[in-house]
Every structure is written in structure tokens, then in C-alpha cells.
Write a protein that holds these residues in place. Structure first.
Motif, PDB file in Angstrom:
ATOM      1  N   ALA A 571       0.883  -1.171   0.000  1.00 29.46           N
ATOM      2  CA  ALA A 571       0.000   0.000   0.000  1.00 29.46           C
ATOM      3  C   ALA A 571       0.916   1.214   0.000  1.00 29.46           C
ATOM      4  O   ALA A 571       1.281   1.742   1.061  1.00 29.46           O
ATOM      5  CB  ALA A 571      -0.936  -0.007   1.199  1.00 29.46           C
ATOM      6  N   PRO A 598      -4.815   2.023   3.258  1.00 21.84           N
ATOM      7  CA  PRO A 598      -5.718   1.041   3.855  1.00 21.84           C
ATOM      8  C   PRO A 598      -7.081   1.664   4.127  1.00 21.84           C
ATOM      9  O   PRO A 598      -7.198   2.823   4.524  1.00 21.84           O
ATOM     10  CB  PRO A 598      -5.010   0.655   5.153  1.00 21.84           C
ATOM     11  N   ILE A 610      -7.869  -2.158   0.546  1.00 24.11           N
ATOM     12  CA  ILE A 610      -6.973  -1.065   0.162  1.00 24.11           C
ATOM     13  C   ILE A 610      -7.704  -0.157  -0.813  1.00 24.11           C
ATOM     14  O   ILE A 610      -8.253  -0.619  -1.822  1.00 24.11           O
ATOM     15  CB  ILE A 610      -5.674  -1.602  -0.469  1.00 24.11           C
TER      16      ILE A 610
END
Length: 685
Positions: A571, A598, A610
Motif C-alpha cells: 500500500a 488502507p 486497500i
């Protein structure tokens, strides 16, 4: 003996008579110009040229428009005037030049402007009648771009700017206060002169601009005041041509470079024939003589093959000289090769055969030429990459006997080939072994949010005391333990965040035995936020770069054996870019921008979800310019109501039996990219 002597004397006399006869015969074949006179009659100019012997036919002639002249050629004729020039100044005839070369004489009439002529033979004289042309068929040296018109407001120059065009041309832009300005353009020597008639020039614009660093044909632009107007002097270099246009009050003049084309007689980007105009009037004239006339007019050095011959009849009026030469070569099956200021003219087959023999000779020399070995040190490029260019099977730069070896440790390349091929390799390496230009790319990812929420709820309850002691009530004792409470309506406010405000009140009877409690809860929230992410990366020209920052999230995956294992997913905030600097100083970029976060509101049994924001595109941006390459705008609107059937729909009092929630959320995502070319002369102090 006496008879013999008389015989010899008679023989000598006969020889002398024969010699005198031959001389008289030779002299009779040569004509002489004895007199030349000029007389003006109105707008006509009459020229009389008197010869020793009458002319058998009209002489060949040609005329030139710039400068205006008319020339006549007289074969087997001498100049008997005793001088080579004569000044007349009669009408539009200024002077005449009489030039004798061997047994040929040329008479050139120098005019004030182009004129038509008629020729006729009158006894031993040639009569020429010169008449002015009805219309001007040739442009003067001054190009009147725009004629000034009367205006109540004085005209002036507001600004002068210079920039480089996309094709390498120099573009000078002049902003005028009024579009009705008189503008004259002319070429003076190697400079271009632009006159602004009755246009004032402010003091701060009277300066000389040095624009050499723009890499255009223009070196300097000098603007000064000239009487009641202004004059701009543009100094170019090399081969160039100009183009001018005006839009409202903005005047633009472009100076374009010309790439020399060896196959064109007159250089320029405009199509068609562009040479100066001339007129030719030749009857059954020798082709070699005609080519000599064109060479003398143009100033070009001509080499004519011995195999060129024959005669031609040509009558042309005001045609470009390069077109006239093209016509002659087409009619006689000739071709030319131009090398600088020299033109070689020969039959097509002869030129083709000669070039073929030259190519074959070069190929044989290349096969027999001795080989040399030279080492090349690479500074900025890998020697392996240069070797691939040299030995590319599609188009190799080496000869059949050439070879190239590498030394990876020292980044050197050893080339063995002929001297001419080594020169080509040396020139190629000089072009590719250069430091790569650096580019700084900065991206700004802006996330802006505007949220609004409104919640309204109510709670109603009915309470009744089991026992009541009025005396104790008077003492305000706590009745909470002796009351039966029953909530009738339970619809409080349910805000997304924070605590709702409460407003409660109680109604009771006179004896405090029955109570009605009401509790109103409400919350109104208004929020604004902005998140700015600014990744930046510097890379070389045409080299892909990647920068990223973030974290990895674990999640469970099933393996082949049926067990579970932990895997990770990124991420990140990442910027991947591959820039390319264009020849005109712009930057083309292949961009891949990713921003993952997130999700706080959405999770699954396998892990956290995500939120992904991804942009992938290709753009072209000016150096230092900013471009918006993507934008996402979302708006969420909700109006939720919870109510008790029937009671919630009652007028006026229905709000006591319902719960309301109003939500209006707005989010916007914008991506800005700014590339900058790093100057090579920058240094850190």
C-alpha cells in the motif's frame, strides 16, 4: 634567265593578289558597329545602331528584370566606337555598354525600369524602340506589407518579444497600440529591415537584443527610432527566408532556416521556380552559347561537357532563370550536378555512367585499402552499446573486413577498419558519447474533502410513582427508586462521529405522581480537509525512474497442501516516470502514479481492504510547466429517516416519533506534474 626572273616575279605578284583577295574576303565576313544614337519621343526611346554592313537577321537578345537590362549579341562583329560605355539618360534609358570578346560584341542597355522593345532592320542600321510596360510585373526591393491609415490615436509599439518556433525559426512579435500601422519590409545586404511608418518607439524598447542562444537563424534584433517612425534591423546567419503576418494589433515576422538542397539551383522552402526572371529570344542558337548566357546572368560557374552540342530556338519572356535552364536540359536530354557554386551539365547517360564508375572505383579501393586499428575511450556510454550499433546486421557501419573488440574493464573499444570507415565511426561516437541530460519530475497528489452531516432524534418516556409521600416530595427526595419508567419512543440521534447534543425536559402533574420525559438529541457536523502528497524524482533522459513510500499489509492465502500462509500486499505512494527531452526543449513523459491507502471502513476476513488511486498516461509538457493529468470527483448524498408507523406521519407532532440523518460528502482528487530540465552548468556551493 630573264624569262625565269619574269616568271618568278609574276608568280610572286599572283601570290600577293591572292593574299589581298583572301584578306578582303576575310574582312568582308566581319561586321563593325560604327555609330550608336538615342532619341526620346514621348514615353518611347528610339535607339539606332549603325553597322558597316547590313545585318542579315535580327540578333539574339535577352532581358533581365533585376536590375532591368536588355542585351543583344552580334556575332562576327567588332566595336568600332572606340569606347566600351556611353551615358544617355534619355527617358528610362540610363546608359549602354558595348563589350567585345574576340569576334563577338554584346550591347547591353541599362534601364531605369523594365521595358518592352521592338527591333527592326533599316538598311545598315538596327532600330530599337523601347516602350514602358503597362503594369509593373516585378516586385520592387521594398515589400509594402501594410499601408498606414489615418487614426485619431497616435500609434506606438507596446512590446517586442522573441521566441523560437517549433521548426527552429526565429519569431519576432511586435505589439502595436493600433492595427492601422504602415509596415515596409526589405532585405538590405545580409540583414532584414522592417520600417514602421509613423509609429513611435518607447525609450525602454530602443535596444539591441542578442538572441544567439535561441539557436535560430537570427543573431540580433536592433530596434531604433527613425524620424517619425521606428526601424527594426534583423541580422540572420546562413541560408534563411522570412515570412510576415499580422493579427489585429500584433505583427509577427518569422525568419526560417533553409537546409541547402544540392539538387536545387535556388535554395528555399517554397515550391516551384524561384530564380530571378529573364527573357530570352534566340533563333537556332548553339546550346553551349545559350548556357553561357545563363551562366553570365546568374553568376553561377558552369562546366559544360564536350558532348553537349546542337542548337535550339527559344523564345521566353519573364520566366525564372532556373526554369529556363530546366527547359533547355529537358529539350536536349541533359542533366546537371550542383556542387556549391559550380554546375556540371552533361547528357544524362554520361552522368549516370560517370557516377557508376566512381562508385565502383570507391568499392574497389575499399576492398584494397589497408586496415588501421584505433582505440576509442567511452566516457558516458557503455562500449557494448556502441559495438551493437557498429555491427548491427541490418545496417553495419563497418566494412566487410572491419571488426570491433571490447574491453569491459576500461570501457574501451578497439576498431580495425579502413581510414574512411574509421572517420565515420569517430563521428558517430562523438554524437552518442555525450552526458545524458537530467530531469527533475515533481508530482503533487491533492485530495480535498468537504463533509456535512446532520442528525436529529428524540426519546419519549412515561413515568408513574408507586407510592407518594407529599411531605417527602416537599423535601425534594429522590423518587427514582419509586417510579415505574416505560419508554414510549426511543429514536435518539446516531452521529457518525462525536457525541450528539442533548436537550431534555420533564412534565409532571401537581402531585408528582405522573411524569412525561422528553429527550431531544441533535448533531450538525461540517468538516473540510486536504491531503497533499508530493513525490519527486530525478533521472536521466530516457531512463525510467521509480520512487515509492508506504507499507505492506499481511493477509492469509491458501497453499497447495491446504495450509495457510501469510502474504503481503503493498500500500504505497509511488511515482514511475520515463522522460524524453525533445529537440525544442519540451519534455515527453510516460507516467505511472499510484496512491494506495488502507481502508478504515471496509475490512474482510482475509485482511484490510486497500483504497487505490492509479493514473497511467503519456504527456508532453514545457520545461518548468505544470500539467493536470487526472482528476476524480465524488459526491455522496444521503437522507435517512427512521419513524414509528402512523405517528411519524402525523402533521406537526410527527417529528416526535422519527429520527432523521442528512449526509453530504464531497471528495476530489487532482494530480499535478511539473518537470524541469537540470542545467548542466548548475553547481552546489
Amino acid at each position: 634567265m630573264k624569262q625565269i626572273r619574269q616568271y618568278l616575279l609574276g608568280l610572286v605578284g599572283l601570290v600577293v593578289l591572292l593574299a589581298l583577295g583572301l584578306v578582303n574576303a576575310q574582312e568582308s565576313g566581319t561586321n563593325t558597329i560604327e555609330a550608336m544614337s538615342v532619341a526620346q519621343q514621348g514615353s518611347l526611346v528610339n535607339v539606332r545602331i549603325t553597322f558597316k554592313e547590313p545585318l542579315k537577321s535580327l540578333p539574339p537578345a535577352f532581358s533581365v528584370t533585376t536590375p532591368p537590362r536588355i542585351a543583344f549579341d552580334f556575332a562576327n562583329t567588332t566595336n568600332g566606337l572606340g569606347k566600351a560605355s556611353e551615358t544617355y539618360n534619355e527617358g528610362d534609358l540610363r546608359s549602354a555598354n558595348i563589350v567585345q570578346v574576340e569576334d563577338r560584341t554584346r550591347v547591353v542597355l541599362n534601364l531605369m525600369k523594365t521595358m518592352n522593345y521592338e527591333a527592326s532592320i533599316d538598311g545598315r542600321s538596327l532600330l530599337l524602340t523601347l516602350a514602358p510596360r503597362a503594369t509593373a510585373e516585378s516586385a520592387g526591393p521594398v515589400e509594402h506589407f501594410a499601408k498606414g491609415r489615418q487614426s485619431e490615436v497616435p500609434n506606438a509599439i507596446r512590446d517586442i518579444s522573441f521566441r523560437r518556433g517549433k521548426d527552429g525559426e526565429g519569431r519576432i512579435t511586435v505589439d502595436l497600440t493600433d492595427a492601422n500601422a504602415g509596415i515596409d519590409i526589405r532585405q538590405q545586404g545580409a540583414s532584414l529591415i522592417v520600417d514602421f511608418v509613423k509609429v513611435s518607439l518607447p525609450e525602454h524598447l530602443r535596444k539591441r537584443l542578442d538572441v544567439t542562444d535561441f539557436a535560430t537563424p537570427v543573431l540580433t534584433v536592433n530596434t531604433v527610432s527613425k524620424g517619425s517612425g521606428a526601424r527594426m534591423t534583423i541580422t540572420p546567419r546562413g541560408l534563411w527566408e522570412h515570412n510576415a503576418y499580422q493579427t489585429d494589433s500584433q505583427f509577427v515576422i518569422e525568419v526560417k532556416p533553409i537546409i541547402e538542397n544540392p539538387n536545387k539551383l535556388v535554395q528555399g522552402t517554397r515550391g516551384g521556380y524561384q530564380g530571378e526572371k529573364l527573357s530570352l529570344n534566340f533563333q537556332n542558337v548553339d546550346v553551349r552559347r545559350l548556357l553561357q548566357v545563363i551562366g553570365e546572368f546568374t553568376g553561377m560557374n558552369m562546366v559544360v561537357s564536350d558532348s553537349v552540342g546542337g542548337s535550339i530556338t527559344l523564345i521566353l519572356k519573364d520566366v525564372p532563370w532556373d526554369q529556363a535552364l530546366d527547359i533547355i536540359m529537358q529539350q536536349k536530354g541533359l542533366d546537371m550536378r550542383k556542387n556549391g557554386n559550380v554546375i556540371l551539365i552533361a547528357p544524362r547517360e554520361e552522368l549516370a555512367t560517370k557516377e557508376k564508375l566512381e562508385f565502383e572505383a570507391k568499392a574497389q579501393i575499399s576492398d584494397l585499402e589497408p586496415l588501421l586499428t584505433e582505440s576509442f575511450q567511452m566516457n558516458y556510454i557503455r562500449a557494448e552499446a556502441v559495438q551493437k550499433l557498429l555491427v548491427d546486421p541490418k545496417q553495419t557501419l563497418l566494412s566487410k573486413r572491419g571488426s570491433a573488440l571490447l574491453d569491459d574493464r576500461s570501457n574501451m573499444m578497439f576498431v580495425k577498419d579502413t581510414p574512411s570507415r574509421l572517420d565515420d565511426v569517430r563521428a558517430m561516437i562523438a554524437k552518442v558519447d555525450v552526458p545524458a541530460r537530467q530531469v527533475m519530475i515533481e508530482a503533487r497528489i491533492v485530495e480535498a474533502g468537504d463533509s456535512f452531516a446532520k442528525n436529529l432524534g428524540i426519546r419519549l418516556s412515561w413515568n408513574q410513582a408507586n407510592r407518594l409521600d407529599t411531605a417527602r416530595i416537599g423535601n425534594a427526595r429522590d423518587l427514582s427508586g419509586s417510579l415505574n419508567s416505560a419508554a414510549s419512543v426511543n429514536l435518539p440521534a446516531t452521529p457518525r462521529a462525536g457525541s450528539a447534543g442533548l436537550l431534555s425536559f420533564t412534565l409532571y402533574n401537581q402531585r408528582f405522581t405522573q411524569f412525561l420525559s422528553a429527550e431531544i438529541s441533535a448533531l450538525e457536523a461540517d468538516g473540510r480537509g486536504k491531503v497533499v502528497s508530493s513525490p519527486r524524482v530525478m533521472t536521466a533522459n530516457q531512463v525510467e525512474a521509480l520512487i515509492e513510500q508506504g507499507f505492506e499489509l499481511p493477509y492469509q492465502v491458501a497453499t497447495a497442501s491446504g495450509a495457510t500462509s501469510i502474504a503481503f500486499r503493498k500500500a504505497n505512494l509511488s511515482l514511475k516516470v520515463k522522460p524524453q527531452i525533445t529537440p525544442d526543449g519540451k519534455i515527453a513523459m510516460a507516467l505511472d502514479i499510484n496512491k494506495d491507502t488502507p481502508s478504515a471502513s471496509f475490512t474482510t476476513g482475509a485482511g484490510i481492504a486497500i483504497d487505490t488511486r492509479h493514473v497511467k498516461t503519456e504527456v508532453l509538457v514545457d520545461n518548468g510547466g505544470t500539467v493536470v493529468i487526472g482528476g476524480i470527483y465524488t459526491q455522496t448524498t444521503r437522507n435517512n429517516t427512521q419513524r414509528i408507523p402512523f405517528f411519524g406521519d402525523l402533521p406537526y407532532i410527527g417529528w416526535l416519533f422519527k429520527n432523521r440523518e442528512v449526509i453530504d460528502d464531497k471528495t476530489e482528487l487532482l494530480v499535478f506534474v511539473t518537470p524541469r530540465i537540470i542545467s548542466e552548468n548548475l553547481s552546489v556551493r
